[in-house]
Design an enzyme around this catalytic site. Structure first.
Site, PDB file in Angstrom:
ATOM      1  N   SER A 150       5.548 -14.992  -5.485  1.00 52.87           N
ATOM      2  CA  SER A 150       6.028 -13.555  -4.732  1.00 52.87           C
ATOM      3  C   SER A 150       7.187 -13.942  -4.251  1.00 52.87           C
ATOM      4  CB  SER A 150       4.760 -13.060  -3.649  1.00 52.87           C
ATOM      5  OG  SER A 150       3.801 -12.358  -4.143  1.00 52.87           O
ATOM      6  N   ASP A 169       8.665  -2.746  -1.956  1.00 54.98           N
ATOM      7  CA  ASP A 169       8.048  -3.997  -1.343  1.00 54.98           C
ATOM      8  C   ASP A 169       9.273  -5.454  -1.819  1.00 54.98           C
ATOM      9  OD1 ASP A 169       6.097  -6.313  -0.467  1.00 54.98           O
ATOM     10  OD2 ASP A 169       5.455  -6.665  -2.224  1.00 54.98           O
ATOM     11  N   HIS A 213       5.976  -8.491   1.529  1.00 54.35           N
ATOM     12  CA  HIS A 213       5.085  -8.652   2.113  1.00 54.35           C
ATOM     13  C   HIS A 213       4.966 -10.589   1.993  1.00 54.35           C
ATOM     14  CE1 HIS A 213       3.956  -9.856  -2.693  1.00 54.35           C
ATOM     15  NE2 HIS A 213       3.392 -10.445  -1.991  1.00 54.35           N
TER      16      HIS A 213
END
Length: 318
Positions: free
Chosen positions: A176, A105, A75
């Protein structure tokens, strides 16, 4: 005598005030983590606090193989027109997205710089000290420490395939794709998601894709450019509350004719209790355990049928 006792007590308090995880952090980990700066359509590069809401956030990536191979969260880069990474020494270099796996992901990046890859850690124990390294809020890399709160989290709703290590180490947007490492500087997981009810701020329930899942996906992305999924050939369903009063596991709802499960002797109605020694009570837990294996590999399943316990080997189909 009184002064000595106070001094000793003060020293002990100061010693115990530093979390064990913080004292255990390996500084060399910082040589293997980079900040990721994606350029998204119609948006400036994001991450700084003074930018307006909705701009593209920065992210993080971790060196996982020699030759400039980096792992990150998909993402972070999925909608990017181009990707730049900021190296530990401050240089900015372009990155190429070499592979994507939407189901987990995860994404593989390539850069023209050879960083020392982090070794993969074995599965940690609950309560083990860990530290998170990430580009939180786009402020460049920082370190936060905590413990392993839970293992094999699945079914949280973030991704179709989840095998999360949960930690209370502080994680915020921009982290992330960063590294969750153990006391020896080994990769426990790749920072992936923050569980929160109303905002993106950290509340101490943070998830990292497990090292086992990261390695499984990265090997395939590096070798084939995509993840080769295995098929077990069976449908599973969760037990209703009445059944769970006496049984624990997943019900085999159906078996694909001619599929891997039928060949292994599994029948509809069987109770699946464990996959590769891992107890399963939710369908996403079984999916994650199955997808740790590749087509052609044998999966060990524990089942119950008519009061008997069965241990079967299932050869996964492509």
């Amino acid at each position: 005598m009184r002064r000595f006792a106070v001094a000793v007590l003060t020293a002990l308090l100061l010693a115990t005030a530093v979390p064990p995880a913080a004292r255990a952090f390996e500084a060399r980990v910082m040589d293997s983590v980079v900040s990721v700066l994606p350029l998204w359509p119609g948006q400036p590069r994001g991450g700084q606090p003074d930018l307006p809401p909705g701009v593209a956030p920065e992210g993080t990536a971790v060196a996982i193989a020699p030759g400039g191979y980096l792992a990150t969260a998909l993402h972070v880069v999925d909608r990017a027109l181009e990707v730049t990474v900021r190296l530990p020494d401050g240089r900015l270099v372009p990155a190429e997205v070499l592979g994507r796996d939407p189901a987990s992901d995860l994404a593989l990046l390539g850069i023209e710089a050879d960083l020392p890859p982090l070794p993969y850690a074995p599965e940690p124990s609950l309560g083990a000290p860990v530290c998170a390294v990430g580009n939180q809020f786009g402020l460049d890399l920082s370190v936060t420490c905590g413990v392993v709160s839970a293992l094999h989290r699945a079914g949280t709703g973030f991704n179709p395939i989840e095998d999360f290590v949960q930690t209370d180490a502080v994680v915020n947007p921009g982290a992330s794709g960063g590294a969750l490492v153990d006391a020896e500087g080994r990769l426990v997981g790749l920072l992936s998601a923050i569980f929160t009810m109303e905002s993106d701020a950290n509340i101490g329930v943070n998830f990292a894709a497990s090292a086992a899942l990261v390695r499984r996906v990265m090997v395939d992305l590096k070798t084939y450019g995509q993840v080769r999924r295995a098929k077990a050939g069976l449908g599973l369903e969760e037990l209703d509350p009445e059944e769970r009063a006496t049984e624990v596991g997943l019900r085999v709802a159906g078996v694909l004719p001619g599929g891997a499960a039928e060949a292994a002797g599994i029948r509809a109605g069987d109770l699946l209790t464990a996959v590769e020694g891992r107890r399963v009570t939710k369908v996403p837990e079984a999916i994650a355990a199955i997808q740790m294996k590749r087509p052609g590999e044998t999966l060990r399943l524990a089942l119950k049928r008519d009061g008997q316990t069965l241990d079967l080997g299932l050869v996964l189909a492509p």
